[in-house]
Design a protein around this motif. Structure first.
Motif, PDB file in Angstrom:
ATOM      1  N   LEU A  33     -28.416   9.115 -21.629  1.00 13.94           N
ATOM      2  CA  LEU A  33     -28.873  10.483 -21.893  1.00 13.94           C
ATOM      3  C   LEU A  33     -30.133  10.558 -22.746  1.00 13.94           C
ATOM      4  N   SER A  34     -30.643   9.401 -23.184  1.00 12.98           N
ATOM      5  CA  SER A  34     -31.957   9.408 -23.819  1.00 12.98           C
ATOM      6  C   SER A  34     -33.047   9.388 -22.741  1.00 12.98           C
ATOM      7  N   VAL A  35     -32.620   9.135 -21.500  1.00  7.85           N
ATOM      8  CA  VAL A  35     -33.553   9.088 -20.362  1.00  7.85           C
ATOM      9  C   VAL A  35     -33.149  10.096 -19.286  1.00  7.85           C
ATOM     10  N   ASN A  36     -31.874  10.098 -18.921  1.00 10.75           N
ATOM     11  CA  ASN A  36     -31.370  10.989 -17.867  1.00 10.75           C
ATOM     12  C   ASN A  36     -30.903  12.316 -18.455  1.00 10.75           C
ATOM     13  N   THR A  37     -30.694  13.286 -17.563  1.00 11.15           N
ATOM     14  CA  THR A  37     -30.196  14.587 -17.996  1.00 11.15           C
ATOM     15  C   THR A  37     -28.694  14.670 -17.741  1.00 11.15           C
ATOM     16  N   LEU A  38     -28.056  15.576 -18.431  1.00  9.26           N
ATOM     17  CA  LEU A  38     -26.625  15.781 -18.212  1.00  9.26           C
ATOM     18  C   LEU A  38     -26.383  16.303 -16.797  1.00  9.26           C
ATOM     19  N   GLU A  39     -27.332  17.052 -16.272  1.00  7.55           N
ATOM     20  CA  GLU A  39     -27.211  17.552 -14.899  1.00  7.55           C
ATOM     21  C   GLU A  39     -27.151  16.395 -13.901  1.00  7.55           C
ATOM     22  N   ASP A  40     -27.954  15.337 -14.154  1.00  3.50           N
ATOM     23  CA  ASP A  40     -27.913  14.139 -13.297  1.00  3.50           C
ATOM     24  C   ASP A  40     -26.509  13.542 -13.284  1.00  3.50           C
ATOM     25  N   VAL A  41     -25.900  13.491 -14.474  1.00 10.04           N
ATOM     26  CA  VAL A  41     -24.557  12.918 -14.628  1.00 10.04           C
ATOM     27  C   VAL A  41     -23.532  13.729 -13.849  1.00 10.04           C
ATOM     28  N   ILE A  42     -23.562  15.038 -14.034  1.00 13.16           N
ATOM     29  CA  ILE A  42     -22.577  15.915 -13.398  1.00 13.16           C
ATOM     30  C   ILE A  42     -22.714  15.892 -11.870  1.00 13.16           C
ATOM     31  N   LEU A  43     -23.957  15.826 -11.402  1.00 13.40           N
ATOM     32  CA  LEU A  43     -24.185  15.751  -9.950  1.00 13.40           C
ATOM     33  C   LEU A  43     -23.567  14.485  -9.366  1.00 13.40           C
ATOM     34  N   GLU A  44     -23.773  13.362 -10.061  1.00  9.13           N
ATOM     35  CA  GLU A  44     -23.226  12.086  -9.595  1.00  9.13           C
ATOM     36  C   GLU A  44     -21.707  12.086  -9.678  1.00  9.13           C
ATOM     37  N   ALA A  45     -21.180  12.600 -10.798  1.00  3.53           N
ATOM     38  CA  ALA A  45     -19.727  12.615 -10.987  1.00  3.53           C
ATOM     39  C   ALA A  45     -19.040  13.515  -9.955  1.00  3.53           C
ATOM     40  N   GLY A  46     -19.696  14.598  -9.600  1.00  8.54           N
ATOM     41  CA  GLY A  46     -19.085  15.561  -8.680  1.00  8.54           C
ATOM     42  C   GLY A  46     -19.267  15.232  -7.214  1.00  8.54           C
ATOM     43  N   TYR A  47     -20.086  14.226  -6.933  1.00  5.64           N
ATOM     44  CA  TYR A  47     -20.373  13.873  -5.544  1.00  5.64           C
ATOM     45  C   TYR A  47     -19.158  13.226  -4.872  1.00  5.64           C
ATOM     46  N   PHE A  48     -18.793  13.738  -3.694  1.00  9.52           N
ATOM     47  CA  PHE A  48     -17.681  13.181  -2.910  1.00  9.52           C
ATOM     48  C   PHE A  48     -18.251  12.287  -1.817  1.00  9.52           C
ATOM     49  N   SER A  49     -17.857  11.019  -1.816  1.00  7.98           N
ATOM     50  CA  SER A  49     -18.347  10.117  -0.781  1.00  7.98           C
ATOM     51  C   SER A  49     -17.564  10.329   0.517  1.00  7.98           C
ATOM     52  N   MET A  50     -18.145   9.902   1.604  1.00  9.34           N
ATOM     53  CA  MET A  50     -17.533  10.076   2.919  1.00  9.34           C
ATOM     54  C   MET A  50     -16.179   9.353   3.000  1.00  9.34           C
ATOM     55  N   PHE A  51     -16.091   8.214   2.301  1.00 11.27           N
ATOM     56  CA  PHE A  51     -14.872   7.405   2.397  1.00 11.27           C
ATOM     57  C   PHE A  51     -13.924   7.633   1.217  1.00 11.27           C
ATOM     58  N   MET A  52     -14.232   8.631   0.384  1.00 11.07           N
ATOM     59  CA  MET A  52     -13.386   9.004  -0.751  1.00 11.07           C
ATOM     60  C   MET A  52     -13.113   7.812  -1.655  1.00 11.07           C
ATOM     61  N   GLU A  53     -14.162   7.024  -1.906  1.00  7.92           N
ATOM     62  CA  GLU A  53     -14.023   5.840  -2.757  1.00  7.92           C
ATOM     63  C   GLU A  53     -13.881   6.225  -4.231  1.00  7.92           C
ATOM     64  N   GLU A  54     -13.145   5.398  -4.954  1.00  5.38           N
ATOM     65  CA  GLU A  54     -13.063   5.588  -6.396  1.00  5.38           C
ATOM     66  C   GLU A  54     -14.352   5.052  -7.027  1.00  5.38           C
ATOM     67  N   LYS A  55     -14.918   5.821  -7.939  1.00  2.00           N
ATOM     68  CA  LYS A  55     -16.157   5.376  -8.575  1.00  2.00           C
ATOM     69  C   LYS A  55     -16.110   5.656 -10.080  1.00  2.00           C
ATOM     70  N   TYR A  56     -17.006   4.974 -10.799  1.00  6.25           N
ATOM     71  CA  TYR A  56     -17.058   5.088 -12.253  1.00  6.25           C
ATOM     72  C   TYR A  56     -18.463   5.512 -12.677  1.00  6.25           C
ATOM     73  N   VAL A  57     -18.524   6.475 -13.571  1.00  8.02           N
ATOM     74  CA  VAL A  57     -19.802   6.948 -14.103  1.00  8.02           C
ATOM     75  C   VAL A  57     -19.784   6.708 -15.616  1.00  8.02           C
ATOM     76  N   ILE A  58     -20.668   5.822 -16.079  1.00 10.31           N
ATOM     77  CA  ILE A  58     -20.764   5.496 -17.500  1.00 10.31           C
ATOM     78  C   ILE A  58     -21.947   6.250 -18.096  1.00 10.31           C
ATOM     79  N   VAL A  59     -21.688   6.978 -19.169  1.00  5.19           N
ATOM     80  CA  VAL A  59     -22.720   7.826 -19.774  1.00  5.19           C
ATOM     81  C   VAL A  59     -22.989   7.348 -21.198  1.00  5.19           C
TER      82      VAL A  59
END
Length: 313
Positions: A33-59
């Motif tokens: 977050l010293s480089v990216n925005t919180l909006e970038d984080v939320i967009l990535e976290a909220g994204y649903f992949s086609m195969f419904m894979e489990e993913k991890y977002v480290i902030v």
């Protein structure tokens, strides 16, 4: 769906905790977050992949959970996500400063999700971990060597492990770690820079103070350790000045404060440019800063930097 807020001062311990959570999963996105925005984080976290894979977002650097501030729009965005998170995403927020329990976002995390407070290791725990590291690589050592490493790294786990790695690299064939070798290998620049930093501050050298402070930050020296050293120096200077104004002789000052002759000579030079009221004012500022840091009112790094700018103006 899991959400974590991890607070800790040791990057190694934080990474160990992340490893426990993530395990062998490879689907990981990392944001700073010293480089990216919180909006970038939320967009990535909220994204649903086609195969419904489990993913991890480290902030990283999510210090808005501490003394940092969030824009109202970002706060609303995050709170909205926390109400309806993506079931396939695990979000791990990393805060490196004391978490403010009064903030709404902190309360939501603690009530609904997982808050992890990573407590700093005690000296003997660091010694044990360094010892385990040496054993893992097939090296023998003695307890005196372990204590030397940890003490010279100011009981800092990250620094101790960095020095342990350096020691391993030093030896190519021998598997016995020699105490005298370690004395030469372990960086003495840390303690040297600590005292150079305090001296530059006392001498009102703003440029040098900030440069050394930034170096010590990179070496992960805890600001509270530096504050203790600064307070100790100014307290001695105050006592020396006070006794001089009472017309005490040098041998009396040495006896009253418990200084060696060479130490008194050094402090006489340091004290000369200051008036007693100035030293009183600086000690009061240090006491207030210590209180603000411990009560979570100000980030410890920011607080110390502001103090440097204040007294070196």
């Amino acid at each position: 769906m899991k959400i974590y807020l991890i607070y800790g001062e040791s990057y190694l311990l934080i990474n160990e905790k992340i490893g426990e959570i993530v395990k062998d999963n490879k689907n990981i996105s990392t944001f700073d977050l010293s480089v990216n925005t919180l909006e970038d984080v939320i967009l990535e976290a909220g994204y649903f992949s086609m195969f419904m894979e489990e993913k991890y977002v480290i902030v990283k650097n999510a210090n808005f959970f501490g003394s940092g501030k969030l824009k109202d729009s970002d706060s609303d965005l995050l709170l909205s996500y926390l109400e309806q998170p993506n079931a396939n995403t695990t979000v791990i927020f990393i805060c490196n400063e004391k978490v403010d329990a009064r903030k709404k976002i902190t309360k939501v995390i603690k009530e609904k999700y997982t808050f992890v407070n990573i407590v700093p290791l005690k000296a003997y725990e660091i010694e044990n971990r360094v010892g385990d590291f040496f054993k893992k690589h097939g090296y023998k050592y003695d307890n005196e060597t372990l204590k030397y490493i940890v003490v010279n790294c100011l009981n800092n786990y990250d620094l101790s492990m960095m020095e342990a790695e350096k020691i391993i690299l030093y030896y190519s064939e021998s598997k016995q770690i020699n105490y005298n070798d370690v004395i030469n290998i372990v960086a003495k620049t840390l303690n040297t820079n600590n005292f150079l930093f305090v001296d530059s501050l006392v001498e009102n050298d703003l440029e040098k103070s900030l440069q050394l402070f930034n170096d010590l930050k990179l070496m992960k020296v805890e600001p509270t350790v530096l504050l203790s050293l600064i307070a100790r120096d100014f307290r001695i200077m105050y006592n020396v000045k006070s006794l001089l104004l009472k017309n005490k002789r040098e041998y009396e000052i040495m006896n009253d404060i418990g200084l060696m002759d060479w130490q008194l000579e050094k402090y006489l030079k340091k004290t000369f440019p200051y008036k007693l009221k100035e030293l009183e004012s600086i000690l009061l500022k240090l006491a207030n800063l210590d209180l603000e840091i411990k009560s979570g009112k100000i980030d410890r790094f920011t607080g110390l930097e502001l103090f440097i700018l204040d007294i070196c103006e």
